[in-house]
Scaffold this active site. Structure first.
Site, short mmCIF file in Angstrom:
data_model
loop_
_atom_site.label_atom_id
_atom_site.label_comp_id
_atom_site.label_asym_id
_atom_site.label_seq_id
_atom_site.Cartn_x
_atom_site.Cartn_y
_atom_site.Cartn_z
N ARG A 2 -7.05 9.43 10.54
CA ARG A 2 -5.80 9.27 9.78
C ARG A 2 -5.46 10.53 9.01
NH1 ARG A 2 -7.39 4.43 6.23
NH2 ARG A 2 -5.47 4.85 5.12
N ARG A 40 -9.01 -3.62 3.67
CA ARG A 40 -8.37 -2.94 4.80
C ARG A 40 -9.44 -2.35 5.72
NH1 ARG A 40 -3.59 0.98 2.88
NH2 ARG A 40 -4.05 1.69 4.99
N ARG A 82 -12.37 2.66 -1.77
CA ARG A 82 -11.26 1.70 -1.81
C ARG A 82 -11.49 0.56 -0.82
NH1 ARG A 82 -5.24 3.84 -0.60
NH2 ARG A 82 -5.74 3.43 1.57
N ARG A 110 8.42 11.40 7.96
CA ARG A 110 7.14 11.84 8.53
C ARG A 110 7.31 12.96 9.54
NH1 ARG A 110 2.70 8.12 7.73
NH2 ARG A 110 3.45 6.20 6.79
N LYS A 137 -1.14 8.72 -3.95
CA LYS A 137 0.33 8.52 -3.95
C LYS A 137 0.71 7.21 -4.63
CE LYS A 137 0.87 8.71 0.48
NZ LYS A 137 -0.52 8.85 0.89
#
Length: 192
Positions: free
Chosen positions: A146, A134, A128, A89, A14
């Site tokens: 998630r 993160r 990533r 959401r 995204k």
């Protein structure tokens, strides 16, 4: 005015595609996370309310987020359109967004969902995580949770836009440019 909802699970691409869409269509990027941070930093009434809730570990209610989006719409009346990232959401949020946009004389033009298999998402996010710093990108169990959370909670939102004839699904694996072209084709089909 072109208003897009870009959907996809964590790691679907995204962010990459958002940047390309913003550049091509001259859209204003509306990320709920960014909005919350900027309202808090600016010390607005909505920002202070959100900070108070977040400091207590509570979720910011929909009406606060919708209020922040309303502020951003009013600040950018001359925009060519908006791209919504991380919102809506839930179906309740989608309905509230539709009402807000209608009050501002516009509507969602298209909802594009990037579809990527869970194994590929896990691989991408772990990769990533090596550079993002993160912690939620470095734990395979958290990543799977998630992705499952996304699948459980956002499917009704996809159905909501599908019922309005605004939903397009794009396979999110392949060359970035090829995926981008498919997204643009879906947007142009939805806005004819």
């Amino acid at each position: 005015m072109l208003n897009l909802v870009l959907f996809g699970p964590p790691g679907a691409g995204k962010g990459t595609q958002s940047e390309k869409l913003i550049d091509k269509y001259k859209l204003v990027h509306l990320s709920t996370g960014d909005l919350l941070r900027s309202e808090i930093k600016a010390g607005t009434e909505l920002g202070l309310r959100a900070k108070s809730l977040m400091d207590q570990g509570l979720l910011v209610p929909d009406e606060v987020v919708i209020g922040m989006i309303d502020n951003k719409l009013k600040e950018n009346k001359e925009a060519a359109g908006f791209i919504f990232d991380g919102f809506p959401r839930t179906v309740k949020q989608a309905e509230a967004l539709d009402t807000l946009l209608e009050e501002n004389g516009t509507a969602i033009s298209a909802m594009v969902a990037l579809e990527v298999e869970a194994e590929e998402l896990t691989r991408r996010l772990l990769e990533r995580g090596k550079t993002s710093g993160r912690p939620d990108d470095q734990n395979e169990e958290l990543i799977r949770k998630r992705v499952q959370e996304y699948n459980d909670k956002t499917l009704p939102v996809a159905n909501y836009y599908q019922n309005q004839g605004k939903y397009s699904s794009i396979y999110g694996i392949g060359a970035i440019e090829a995926i981008f072209e498919k997204i643009c084709t879906a947007i142009e089909r939805a806005t004819i």
